[in-house]
Enzyme design. Structure first.
Site: not given
Length: 202
Positions: A45-46
């Site tokens: 997610q990042d």
């Protein structure tokens, strides 16, 4: 995790131009990490260049799991909005439920960083490029003809605005661009040249 003595990929991008062979080796290593995460129902997610770390021997590792999502076995989608502006996939930006392929979009943005040394739309929106991703969808390369058809094809698959059309990490590991990539030891000259530039500037 072991100490990654050469810091983040973002630092390398800011100080050097990468060859396609170097981009391929880095992309392959990232995909291997993502394939492992996704097979264990984890979404990073990042993913971005500052969360990809390098070591003098050419090793490449994914880092900073502060925003990761662990999906229960019976759940294949996530709905919370997480990530860094500029690397977020369209489905995240527009508030749709999403799966592990958001990491593949982010890898595509990292690819553009390596190719053009900047995040798409960053300068146009005062640090809020997700607005243009929502409106325009897939960013376009400024000078696509500078890059091989194989690399451009790899990029286009990573950056399909329709999540269903985006390949998984496992599928992308079979793409010719990364399948025939050199071993990580091929990254050593690049890493050492960046180290030398840093020392000269000191």
């Amino acid at each position: 995790m072991e100490y990654m003595d050469r810091g983040a990929l973002s630092d390398v991008i800011s100080k050097s131009y990468l060859s396609e062979d170097e981009m391929a080796a880095i992309s392959r290593e990232c995909l291997q990490g993502l394939d492992f995460l996704h097979s264990n129902h984890v979404i990073h997610q990042d993913l971005k260049s500052s969360n990809i770390l390098l070591r003098t021997d050419g090793s490449v590792k994914l880092a900073d799991f502060g925003l990761f999502a662990q999906l229960p076995p019976e759940q294949s989608r996530q709905s919370s909005m997480a990530g860094t502006s500029g690397w977020m996939a369209p489905e995240v930006v527009t508030g749709q439920p999403y799966g592990p392929k958001v990491d593949i979009w982010s890898l595509g943005i990292v690819g553009i960083e390596m190719m053009e040394r900047e995040v798409p739309y960053w300068k146009e929106t005062s640090g809020m490029p997700q607005l243009l991703i929502a409106i325009r969808g897939t960013p376009r390369l400024h000078q696509p003809n500078l890059f091989s058809p194989c690399l451009r094809d790899f990029q286009s698959i990573c950056m399909q605005a329709d999540e269903e059309q985006r390949w998984s990490a496992k599928e992308l590991l079979q793409h010719p661009f990364v399948r025939f990539a050199e071993p990580v030891s091929s990254l050593v000259p690049l890493i050492l040249s960046v180290k030398k530039k840093k020392e000269i500037r000191k």
